[in-house]
Design an enzyme around this catalytic site. Structure first.
Site, PDB file in Angstrom:
ATOM      1  N   GLY A 143       0.775  -1.241   0.000  1.00 31.07           N
ATOM      2  CA  GLY A 143       0.000   0.000   0.000  1.00 31.07           C
ATOM      3  C   GLY A 143       0.801   1.283   0.000  1.00 31.07           C
ATOM      4  N   GLY A 179      -3.118  21.011  -1.283  1.00 29.91           N
ATOM      5  CA  GLY A 179      -3.511  19.983  -2.244  1.00 29.91           C
ATOM      6  C   GLY A 179      -5.001  20.002  -2.498  1.00 29.91           C
ATOM      7  N   LEU A 313      -7.045   3.731  -5.829  1.00 31.52           N
ATOM      8  CA  LEU A 313      -8.436   3.619  -5.381  1.00 31.52           C
ATOM      9  C   LEU A 313      -8.664   2.225  -4.827  1.00 31.52           C
ATOM     10  CD1 LEU A 313     -10.268   5.298  -8.405  1.00 31.52           C
ATOM     11  CD2 LEU A 313     -10.142   6.188  -6.069  1.00 31.52           C
ATOM     12  N   HIS A 439     -38.963   8.203 -13.074  1.00 31.12           N
ATOM     13  CA  HIS A 439     -39.200   9.619 -12.796  1.00 31.12           C
ATOM     14  C   HIS A 439     -39.834   9.766 -11.416  1.00 31.12           C
ATOM     15  CE1 HIS A 439     -40.228  13.800 -13.510  1.00 31.12           C
ATOM     16  NE2 HIS A 439     -41.446  13.543 -13.064  1.00 31.12           N
TER      17      HIS A 439
HETATM   18  C1  FAD Z   1      -8.249   9.917   3.286  1.00 32.21           C
HETATM   19  C2  FAD Z   1      -8.416   8.889   2.193  1.00 32.21           C
HETATM   20  C3  FAD Z   1      -9.635   8.704   1.589  1.00 32.21           C
HETATM   21  C4  FAD Z   1      -9.797   7.740   0.611  1.00 32.21           C
HETATM   22  N1  FAD Z   1     -11.023   7.583   0.044  1.00 32.21           N
HETATM   23  C5  FAD Z   1     -11.200   6.649  -0.917  1.00 32.21           C
HETATM   24  C6  FAD Z   1     -12.486   6.425  -1.485  1.00 32.21           C
HETATM   25  O1  FAD Z   1     -13.465   7.055  -1.103  1.00 32.21           O
HETATM   26  N2  FAD Z   1     -12.616   5.480  -2.438  1.00 32.21           N
HETATM   27  C7  FAD Z   1     -11.534   4.755  -2.880  1.00 32.21           C
HETATM   28  O2  FAD Z   1     -11.715   3.924  -3.757  1.00 32.21           O
HETATM   29  N3  FAD Z   1     -10.307   4.935  -2.356  1.00 32.21           N
HETATM   30  C8  FAD Z   1     -10.118   5.863  -1.389  1.00 32.21           C
HETATM   31  N4  FAD Z   1      -8.878   6.016  -0.828  1.00 32.21           N
HETATM   32  C9  FAD Z   1      -7.754   5.212  -1.349  1.00 32.21           C
HETATM   33  C10 FAD Z   1      -7.755   3.794  -0.780  1.00 32.21           C
HETATM   34  O3  FAD Z   1      -7.794   3.860   0.621  1.00 32.21           O
HETATM   35  C11 FAD Z   1      -6.528   3.052  -1.262  1.00 32.21           C
HETATM   36  O4  FAD Z   1      -6.461   3.108  -2.669  1.00 32.21           O
HETATM   37  C12 FAD Z   1      -6.527   1.591  -0.836  1.00 32.21           C
HETATM   38  O5  FAD Z   1      -6.591   1.484   0.560  1.00 32.21           O
HETATM   39  C13 FAD Z   1      -5.266   0.897  -1.348  1.00 32.21           C
HETATM   40  O6  FAD Z   1      -5.268  -0.435  -0.929  1.00 32.21           O
HETATM   41  P1  FAD Z   1      -3.893  -1.247  -0.799  1.00 32.21           P
HETATM   42  O7  FAD Z   1      -4.270  -2.621  -0.394  1.00 32.21           O
HETATM   43  O8  FAD Z   1      -3.055  -1.060  -1.974  1.00 32.21           O
HETATM   44  O9  FAD Z   1      -3.092  -0.511   0.389  1.00 32.21           O
HETATM   45  P2  FAD Z   1      -3.448  -0.247   1.898  1.00 32.21           P
HETATM   46  O10 FAD Z   1      -4.897  -0.151   2.112  1.00 32.21           O
HETATM   47  O11 FAD Z   1      -2.581   0.882   2.315  1.00 32.21           O
HETATM   48  O12 FAD Z   1      -3.004  -1.584   2.626  1.00 32.21           O
HETATM   49  C14 FAD Z   1      -1.679  -1.975   2.747  1.00 32.21           C
HETATM   50  C15 FAD Z   1      -1.557  -2.796   4.003  1.00 32.21           C
HETATM   51  O13 FAD Z   1      -0.260  -3.349   4.059  1.00 32.21           O
HETATM   52  C16 FAD Z   1       0.178  -3.340   5.400  1.00 32.21           C
HETATM   53  N5  FAD Z   1       1.636  -3.400   5.400  1.00 32.21           N
HETATM   54  C17 FAD Z   1       2.513  -2.478   4.925  1.00 32.21           C
HETATM   55  N6  FAD Z   1       3.772  -2.917   5.093  1.00 32.21           N
HETATM   56  C18 FAD Z   1       3.683  -4.128   5.674  1.00 32.21           C
HETATM   57  C19 FAD Z   1       4.649  -5.076   6.092  1.00 32.21           C
HETATM   58  N7  FAD Z   1       5.958  -4.869   5.950  1.00 32.21           N
HETATM   59  N8  FAD Z   1       4.206  -6.221   6.652  1.00 32.21           N
HETATM   60  C20 FAD Z   1       2.881  -6.458   6.816  1.00 32.21           C
HETATM   61  N9  FAD Z   1       1.944  -5.599   6.444  1.00 32.21           N
HETATM   62  C21 FAD Z   1       2.341  -4.451   5.866  1.00 32.21           C
HETATM   63  C22 FAD Z   1      -0.379  -2.055   5.960  1.00 32.21           C
HETATM   64  O14 FAD Z   1      -0.475  -2.105   7.371  1.00 32.21           O
HETATM   65  C23 FAD Z   1      -1.738  -1.970   5.276  1.00 32.21           C
HETATM   66  O15 FAD Z   1      -2.766  -2.523   6.051  1.00 32.21           O
HETATM   67  C24 FAD Z   1      -8.689   6.953   0.194  1.00 32.21           C
HETATM   68  C25 FAD Z   1      -7.458   7.116   0.812  1.00 32.21           C
HETATM   69  C26 FAD Z   1      -7.312   8.062   1.817  1.00 32.21           C
HETATM   70  C27 FAD Z   1      -5.981   8.217   2.479  1.00 32.21           C
END
Ligand code: FAD
Length: 462
Positions: A143, A179, A313, A439
């Site tokens: 992430g 931003g 997203l 509608h």
């Molecule tokens: C304020 C905000 C609002 C948002 N609103 C929206 C929205 O309305 N709609 C939408 O579609 N998206 C939204 N997003 C974006 C969305 O949250 C992300 O795109 C999504 O969470 C990405 O998922 P991911 O699995 O790639 O990463 P993440 O959700 O960041 O998950 C990664 C995970 O990996 C874990 N991790 C990291 N390193 C390690 C490690 N070494 N060992 C074990 N675990 C680890 C972390 O703890 C985390 O839980 C928003 C983001 C933010 C910040």
């Protein structure tokens, strides 16, 4: 933890956010043995620090606005203020419910969940809690986290990130938001409804700069009306502490005083020190590089979600996770069309889109081949009832399919499902015009926009 040292999982997934857990659930569903390693909370950013908490705050903000405006609808109500602890309780209850559900789901699919910080130790293993977890295949899904600028220190008190903003135990009198992208705009919207004086500082010429320019302009108009200030083409040059807050300076000589500064300039990948490069994974500025099947250059390693340079997203993470799981299970998933991913900014008003902007269509097809149509929500009964303003803009290839739908107005995020079908099924305006819309609904506005584009406008001028 279920495995012993001799177990080799079909898939080991590092990171249990949207991308990682979607890959885990789908892989397990397809009969693969799965280990999911998570250092924090299952659900990751979206559930705990992103989509869900922000949307809960936005809903509380909507109720505040509706209470303030109740008299316009003949309803007697008095807005007395925001109980921030009450707002947090509501938000945290939503998260807790979903978190519990997700934990149950992962357990029910027989995914081996391993709590701990993992590190890629070879092209087929992850080390966690002093133990080596072997996998025939590895999925990287660690992430992203909030970014800052060189020299701009996020102290968590007066200079904060979205992580802090979601837990703020006070309502500031004023705030500068650095931003004007989705996250900045959503917080601006919430805080204004909560009574905060907000100024957004954006280096590019428009708010939500990734959207069609028409949507940006409509949002700017609405924000101006709501008293949300913004400085466009304003590059941040520095922040200093004042007696009560911060003073933010921009390169064009502006200084803005506020109680706090929210840094919302984007998010960067979590990859440093996790053994990716050491094990031969090709990277670019911290992102893991993948092809359209989410394969890295290492045959046993895939990557998904915010860690790879695609749209950041949650639903993109889900789709990428599912794609990887299906590929590893021997199915033949099709690559994702990223233009076909719906995008929503849940501010008041909402901005929703799918497909490409007019500018991109002109670039791809040439100006003479691009047709656009704007349908004003003023002609839509339900929007009038809601007292919302906005537009639906369609972008069409001349005599061909609709390639872009761009919507601004209250609840337009809920219309993006239909817009997505129109784009992804390459619908012709005349085909959509055939479909009867209920509608009075706001979906009717989409129908009417297509009636107009097909040359037979109903509640719109010729
Ligand atoms: C304020 C905000 C609002 C948002 N609103 C929206 C929205 O309305 N709609 C939408 O579609 N998206 C939204 N997003 C974006 C969305 O949250 C992300 O795109 C999504 O969470 C990405 O998922 P991911 O699995 O790639 O990463 P993440 O959700 O960041 O998950 C990664 C995970 O990996 C874990 N991790 C990291 N390193 C390690 C490690 N070494 N060992 C074990 N675990 C680890 C972390 O703890 C985390 O839980 C928003 C983001 C933010 C910040």
């Amino acid at each position: 933890m279920a495995n012993d040292a001799s177990t080799v999982f079909d898939v080991v997934i590092l990171g249990g956010g949207s991308g990682g857990y979607a890959a885990a659930l789908r892989a397990a569903q397809l009969g693969l043995s799965v280990a999911l390693v998570e250092k924090g909370e299952l659900g990751g950013t979206c559930l705990h620090r992103g989509c869900i908490p922000t949307k809960a705050l936005l809903h509380a903000a909507e109720i505040a606005d509706e209470t303030k405006e109740a008299a316009e609808f003949g309803v007697l109500a008095t807005f007395q203020g925001i109980d921030i602890n009450g707002v947090h309780k509501y938000k945290d209850d939503v998260i807790a419910g979903l978190y519990k559900g997700l934990q149950g789901l992962v357990a029910s699919r027989k995914v081996t969940f391993i709590q701990g910080e993992g590190k890629l130790s070879s092209q087929t293993s992850v080390d966690v809690n002093g133990q080596r977890i072997e996998g025939r295949h590895i999925v990287l899904a660690t992430g992203s986290v909030p970014k800052s600028l060189p020299g701009l220190t996020i102290d968590g008190d007066r200079v904060i990130s979205s992580d802090h903003a979601l837990k703020l135990d006070r309502i500031p009198k004023s705030a500068v938001i650095l931003g004007g992208g989705v996250i900045g705009v959503e917080f601006a919207s919430v805080w204004k409804s909560f009574g905060v004086e907000v100024t957004i500082v954006e280096a590019l010429p428009h708010l939500v700069p990734l959207e069609d320019e028409n949507s940006s302009k409509l949002l700017e108009r609405a924000f101006r009306k709501r008293g949300i200030k913004f400085e466009l083409k304003a590059r941040f040059s520095g922040v200093e502490y004042t007696e009560t807050g911060v003073r933010v300076s921009t390169e064009n000589g502006k200084q803005i005083d506020a109680d706090l500064l929210l840094v919302a300039i984007g998010r960067g990948p979590v990859s440093a020190g996790l053994g990716y490069e050491e094990n031969g994974v090709a990277m670019d500025r911290g992102y893991v590089l993948v092809d359209e099947y989410m394969r890295t250059n290492v045959p046993t390693i895939s990557a998904v979600g915010d860690l790879v340079p695609t749209l950041q997203l949650a639903h993109v993470g889900f789709a990428e996770g599912i794609l990887v799981a299906e590929r590893l299970a021997g199915l033949k998933p099709v690559p994702i069309d990223y233009d076909g991913v719906p995008r929503v900014t849940y501010s008041n008003p909402e901005v929703a889109s799918v497909g490409i902007s007019e500018a991109k269509a002109v670039e791809l097809y040439g100006k003479e081949k691009v047709v656009t149509l704007k349908y004003n929500l003023a002609g839509n009964g339900k929007s009038k009832i809601l007292k919302t303003a906005g537009e639906i803009k369609l972008v069409q290839v001349k005599d061909g399919a609709v390639v872009g739908v761009h919507m601004v107005g209250a609840r337009m995020g809920e219309q993006v499902g239909e817009a997505q079908l129109i784009y992804n099924w390459e619908a012709l305006p005349a085909e959509v015009a055939q479909l009867i819309h209920a509608h009075p609904t706001q979906s009717e506005a989409l129908g009417e926009a297509h009636l107009a584009l097909a040359g037979k406008p109903l509640h719109a001028h010729d």
